[in-house]
Enzyme design. Structure first.
Site, PDB file in Angstrom:
ATOM      1  N   ASP A 110     -17.917 -35.248  14.106  1.00 12.96           N
ATOM      2  CA  ASP A 110     -16.635 -35.710  13.418  1.00 12.96           C
ATOM      3  C   ASP A 110     -16.514 -36.567  12.549  1.00 12.96           C
ATOM      4  O   ASP A 110     -15.366 -36.296  11.638  1.00 12.96           O
ATOM      5  CB  ASP A 110     -15.258 -35.943  15.074  1.00 12.96           C
ATOM      6  CG  ASP A 110     -15.206 -35.534  15.779  1.00 12.96           C
ATOM      7  OD1 ASP A 110     -15.428 -34.144  16.233  1.00 12.96           O
ATOM      8  OD2 ASP A 110     -15.542 -35.599  17.426  1.00 12.96           O
ATOM      9  N   ASP A 171     -15.030 -27.060  18.331  1.00 17.96           N
ATOM     10  CA  ASP A 171     -14.827 -28.427  17.407  1.00 17.96           C
ATOM     11  C   ASP A 171     -15.295 -28.386  15.987  1.00 17.96           C
ATOM     12  O   ASP A 171     -14.494 -29.029  14.958  1.00 17.96           O
ATOM     13  CB  ASP A 171     -14.123 -29.224  18.094  1.00 17.96           C
ATOM     14  CG  ASP A 171     -14.143 -29.421  19.302  1.00 17.96           C
ATOM     15  OD1 ASP A 171     -14.546 -28.353  20.259  1.00 17.96           O
ATOM     16  OD2 ASP A 171     -13.521 -30.827  19.827  1.00 17.96           O
ATOM     17  N   GLY A 229     -24.082 -22.296  28.180  1.00 17.34           N
ATOM     18  CA  GLY A 229     -21.745 -22.635  27.345  1.00 17.34           C
ATOM     19  C   GLY A 229     -22.036 -24.301  28.974  1.00 17.34           C
ATOM     20  O   GLY A 229     -21.719 -23.536  29.989  1.00 17.34           O
ATOM     21  N   THR A 231     -17.835 -25.889  29.954  1.00 16.17           N
ATOM     22  CA  THR A 231     -17.175 -27.034  30.120  1.00 16.17           C
ATOM     23  C   THR A 231     -17.222 -27.990  29.628  1.00 16.17           C
ATOM     24  O   THR A 231     -18.013 -28.948  30.142  1.00 16.17           O
ATOM     25  CB  THR A 231     -15.807 -26.100  29.610  1.00 16.17           C
ATOM     26  OG1 THR A 231     -14.548 -26.590  29.192  1.00 16.17           O
ATOM     27  CG2 THR A 231     -15.624 -27.213  31.355  1.00 16.17           C
ATOM     28  N   ARG A 243      -7.655 -24.874  23.439  1.00 17.17           N
ATOM     29  CA  ARG A 243      -7.542 -25.765  22.046  1.00 17.17           C
ATOM     30  C   ARG A 243      -8.858 -25.725  21.320  1.00 17.17           C
ATOM     31  O   ARG A 243      -9.443 -24.948  19.906  1.00 17.17           O
ATOM     32  CB  ARG A 243      -7.800 -27.362  22.066  1.00 17.17           C
ATOM     33  CG  ARG A 243      -7.806 -28.047  20.961  1.00 17.17           C
ATOM     34  CD  ARG A 243      -7.368 -29.326  20.138  1.00 17.17           C
ATOM     35  NE  ARG A 243      -7.424 -29.908  21.392  1.00 17.17           N
ATOM     36  CZ  ARG A 243      -7.467 -30.715  22.558  1.00 17.17           C
ATOM     37  NH1 ARG A 243      -6.301 -30.773  23.216  1.00 17.17           N
ATOM     38  NH2 ARG A 243      -8.194 -32.090  23.246  1.00 17.17           N
ATOM     39  N   TRP A 247      -9.155 -24.333  17.331  1.00 21.45           N
ATOM     40  CA  TRP A 247     -10.251 -24.121  17.147  1.00 21.45           C
ATOM     41  C   TRP A 247     -11.726 -23.253  16.231  1.00 21.45           C
ATOM     42  O   TRP A 247     -11.318 -23.365  15.237  1.00 21.45           O
ATOM     43  CB  TRP A 247     -11.183 -25.800  17.125  1.00 21.45           C
ATOM     44  CG  TRP A 247     -10.910 -27.026  17.646  1.00 21.45           C
ATOM     45  CD1 TRP A 247     -10.952 -27.175  19.259  1.00 21.45           C
ATOM     46  CD2 TRP A 247     -10.342 -27.742  16.649  1.00 21.45           C
ATOM     47  NE1 TRP A 247     -10.789 -28.672  18.757  1.00 21.45           N
ATOM     48  CE2 TRP A 247     -10.244 -29.230  17.858  1.00 21.45           C
ATOM     49  CE3 TRP A 247      -9.432 -28.001  16.140  1.00 21.45           C
ATOM     50  CZ2 TRP A 247      -9.084 -30.341  17.124  1.00 21.45           C
ATOM     51  CZ3 TRP A 247      -8.582 -29.407  15.263  1.00 21.45           C
ATOM     52  CH2 TRP A 247      -8.529 -29.955  16.019  1.00 21.45           C
TER      53      TRP A 247
HETATM   54  N1  GLY Z   1     -12.588 -32.435  18.627  1.00 20.58           N
HETATM   55  C1  GLY Z   1     -11.548 -33.133  20.165  1.00 20.58           C
HETATM   56  C2  GLY Z   1     -10.580 -32.116  20.417  1.00 20.58           C
HETATM   57  O1  GLY Z   1     -10.332 -31.844  20.824  1.00 20.58           O
HETATM   58  O2  GLY Z   1     -10.162 -33.001  21.702  1.00 20.58           O
END
Ligand code: GLY
Length: 394
Positions: A110, A171, A229, A231, A243, A247
């Site tokens: 991040d 993300d 994969g 989650t 989300r 992204w």
């Molecule tokens: N990047 C972490 C989230 O979207 O929660």
């Protein structure tokens, strides 16, 4: 028709009112937070100061979301031109420069979110050497997370942590713009090449054949083979975290903008089409695309705000004007719904911009609350809608 007959469309009036309401909240938050940082999410619809962690005081610059606060200040400056926001945004550069210099809480991909909004923007706009140096140091730190031979950027944690080794997450697509900027500003192609390779891997493995996405995906760190994969914040390994899909729309579009790679544009379209096909009647997604109207689950307004930005970015990348219009119209519907029914205009007790986001439902964190990134992307979507010629930081 005379000039006095020309009135702003109801939509333009609604957008202007939404911008004015958002700016009022940003103003109040400058007074209460100043150079300190709100928490990731609200608690009872109000952001407290960021809780103290790792020996840092309350309100310190830790975690992955702090840059969304100066990011909002830059957007407020773009929307109003007022020096107050420029000064307030610049006052965060020192904190981010200190953070990267001292290595405070940086074991994360991040770094892209953190340093694009806090330091790349001022480096580009003012040439501030401290901002540029901090952003480049963050890009170098991000490069240490590139795993060979897989060619992916590890998302979370210490590189030796067996639970996180070889794991990337969707993300990450929003974090690669820091690397494209680093190549652009230094002339060193290594950063952009790493970003391109990582994104190409994700487009082949994190995107499923049915157009949904995994939240996270593992590669074997020794052989580089793609594994499986899983989650982390979605409902189930096989479901599609809303989300994450948002992204994907935005992240694949941005990576296409930086590389011109057609497969990345196709990936962005696939994410967008699937996201739009799953939307409920009011155009604001539930926190996992598995859920729809009648499910009694929570919405994730932040996924909607990210998608509203990503759909416009996608449209801007397309040559087909009809298709681009379709995505812009969809983005407009989402944004209008957020402004009309999810914003805090009329909720003076809240210091968020939009309500009803979800951070991490499986862990019960930030469920049905405002989120710092949801607020940032809502304000970015409003800026895209009302400030023609706006320059993206990504
Ligand atoms: N990047 C972490 C989230 O979207 O929660």
């Amino acid at each position: 028709m005379t000039a006095t007959d020309v009135r702003p469309s109801p939509d333009a009036e609604a957008m202007a009112a939404a911008v004015a309401a958002a700016i009022r909240t940003v103003d109040a938050n400058i007074d209460s937070f100043g150079d300190r940082y709100p928490a990731d999410t609200t608690a009872g619809n109000r952001y407290p100061l960021r809780p103290p962690v790792a020996g840092q005081p309350p309100g310190a610059n830790v975690g992955w979301t702090t840059s969304f606060w100066p990011g909002m200040l830059w957007l407020a400056h773009d929307l109003t031109g007022a020096d107050r926001y420029h000064r307030a945004a610049m006052s965060h550069v020192d904190s981010f420069a200190t953070r990267v210099a001292r290595g405070i809480d940086l074991d994360t991909h991040d770094l892209g979110f953190l340093y694009t909004l806090s330091c790349v923007i001022p480096a580009r706009r003012t040439g501030d050497p401290r901002a540029r140096g901090a952003a480049l140091a963050a890009a170098d730190r991000l490069m240490t997370r590139v795993l060979e031979p897989a060619g992916i950027i590890q998302a979370w944690g210490d590189l030796a942590d067996p639970r996180q080794r070889g794991r990337t997450i969707i993300d990450s697509l929003m974090n690669t713009p820091l690397l494209y900027w680093a190549s652009h500003t230094t002339g060193d192609d290594r950063y952009a090449a790493a970003a391109h390779r990582h994104t190409a891997e994700l487009s082949q493995h994190i995107l499923r054949p049915d157009g949904t996405t995994f939240h996270t995906f593992y590669w074997n760190p020794e052989t580089g083979a793609p594994l499986r994969g899983e989650t982390e914040q979605g409902h189930a390994d096989h479901s599609c975290w809303a989300r994450g899909q948002a992204w994907g729309i935005y992240g694949f579009s941005l990576n296409h903008r930086h590389t011109g790679e057609p497969a990345l544009l196709a990936a962005a379209r696939t994410c967008a089409d699937r996201f739009l096909a799953q939307l409920p009647a009011d155009h604001v997604a539930y926190w996992d695309l598995e859920f729809g109207d009648g499910s009694r689950q929570e919405r994730d307004s932040s996924a909607a705000a990210i998608a509203a930005c990503g759909l416009v970015e996608l449209a801007d990348n397309l040559d087909d004007a009809n298709l681009a219009d379709r995505y812009r119209t969809a983005a407009g519907r989402i944004l209008r719904s957020l402004a009309d029914s999810y914003s805090t205009d009329g909720h003076p007790a809240s210091n968020a911009l939009i309500l009803h986001g979800v951070y991490d439902k499986p862990k019960g964190i930030g469920v049905d609350e405002g989120t710092l990134w949801g607020d940032y992307f809502y304000l970015e979507a409003l800026t895209r809608a009302t400030a023609p010629g706006w320059t993206s930081p990504w």
